[in-house]
Design an enzyme around this catalytic site. Sequence first.
Site, PDB file in Angstrom:
ATOM      1  N   ASP A 241       0.830  -1.208   0.000  1.00 49.40           N
ATOM      2  CA  ASP A 241       0.000   0.000   0.000  1.00 49.40           C
ATOM      3  C   ASP A 241       0.858   1.249   0.000  1.00 49.40           C
ATOM      4  OD1 ASP A 241      -1.812  -2.222   1.196  1.00 49.40           O
ATOM      5  OD2 ASP A 241      -3.094  -0.633   0.412  1.00 49.40           O
TER       6      ASP A 241
HETATM    7  C1  MRU Z   1      -2.184  -4.447  -5.706  1.00 46.08           C
HETATM    8  S1  MRU Z   1      -2.979  -4.297  -4.219  1.00 46.08           S
HETATM    9  C2  MRU Z   1      -1.730  -3.944  -3.028  1.00 46.08           C
HETATM   10  C3  MRU Z   1      -2.270  -3.746  -1.662  1.00 46.08           C
HETATM   11  O1  MRU Z   1      -3.232  -2.727  -1.695  1.00 46.08           O
HETATM   12  C4  MRU Z   1      -2.858  -5.048  -1.096  1.00 46.08           C
HETATM   13  O2  MRU Z   1      -1.812  -5.940  -0.855  1.00 46.08           O
HETATM   14  C5  MRU Z   1      -3.619  -4.758   0.171  1.00 46.08           C
HETATM   15  O3  MRU Z   1      -3.052  -4.690   1.237  1.00 46.08           O
HETATM   16  C6  MRU Z   1      -5.056  -4.454   0.012  1.00 46.08           C
HETATM   17  O4  MRU Z   1      -5.690  -4.127   1.211  1.00 46.08           O
HETATM   18  P1  MRU Z   1      -7.231  -3.770   1.184  1.00 46.08           P
HETATM   19  O5  MRU Z   1      -7.553  -3.446   2.615  1.00 46.08           O
HETATM   20  O6  MRU Z   1      -7.944  -4.969   0.685  1.00 46.08           O
HETATM   21  O7  MRU Z   1      -7.387  -2.569   0.291  1.00 46.08           O
END
Ligand code: MRU
Length: 353
Positions: A241
């Site tokens: 993220d």
């Molecule tokens: C290509 S997506 C990368 C990250 O956003 C992913 O690994 C993740 O942690 C997503 O978390 P989320 O809470 O489902 O948005």
Amino acid sequence: MTLEAIRYRTGSLQILNQLLLPHQTVYDDIRSVQDAYEAIKSMKVRGAPAIAIVGCLSLAVELRAGAGGDDPVTFIRESLCHLTSARPTAVNMGRAARELMEFAENESMEKNSEQLRESVIAWIEDMLERDVNDNRKIGNYGAQHILSGVPRDSVTILTHCNTGSLATAGYGTALGVVRSLHTLGRLKRVYCTETRPYNQGSRLTAYEAVAEGIPATLITDSMAALTMREMHITAVVVGADRVVANGDTANKVGTYQLAIAAKHHGIPFYVAAPSTSCDLSLESGRDIIIEVRPPEELTSINGVPIAAPGIEVWNPAFDVTPHQLITGGIITELGVFLPSELQAALTGRLTAL
Ligand SMILES: CSC[C@@H](O)[C@@H](O)C(=O)COP(=O)(O)O
């Protein structure tokens, strides 16, 4: 077949409602920035790149309908600010907001409102294509890097959360690496963690793997260390993220413990992320704001209570993996880099071999 999580035609936007997957395939209309804000906040759409793309496309939809009138710059600024506040940890939306605002302000010096709207819409539409292209490069670079350590064998990968077509404009990041290995005929199997509390692994990654015929096995998060010891895991590959200047990486909660377990077992640990998920303005992972989500995500599933009533809950959505544990490298569309090389690579001072 690749899943289509985002359906965009000029002036109209739909998203695959990920809260209903894997049991129902329903596309929801996104007609405004506020619709997108709510879809992002409630996690109908999630995954760092997808959040930014849907947020910006919702702005394009409103601009196409003439939003902002004689002062589109103010409308764009307020909309981007609102969208960025929906989920604070993923940097992609904030970064897109900064870049788009700079672009809009420059354009406003020489264009009238209508021309400005057109050029901002074009900038946003370009994001979709750029993201898929970057993901394909990440997939190729990551697959080649992993295979360079095992010249003849098929590989077994462990991944976390969902980083596939559903989390991006298409193809995916960490799951894109898995997809590339599969396409090369070199993927023996991918183990995907359930990813409590929101179950992105069992609901979404498993759904993508089954839909695309990728050999995959689901495990609970608590089985990860055992799986590393027993199942000959070649590499752990996760998404991000936010990757900061020293390589510390915020990703779905549980990533940190996977990195510790991988280190213990001598398994290379990779982060796969486009440069749009990197944030060189922060020095270390300690500076990343971690989103804390509602307790109900832990205490119930689909509204059915599963925890003792009255229990207190801590539900951080992400954790930070220290760069020392990212032993395989950070896989970007520019190449694969050690955490210590990331800054130089992103600022053009270092190119991949
Ligand atoms: C290509 S997506 C990368 C990250 O956003 C992913 O690994 C993740 O942690 C997503 O978390 P989320 O809470 O489902 O948005």
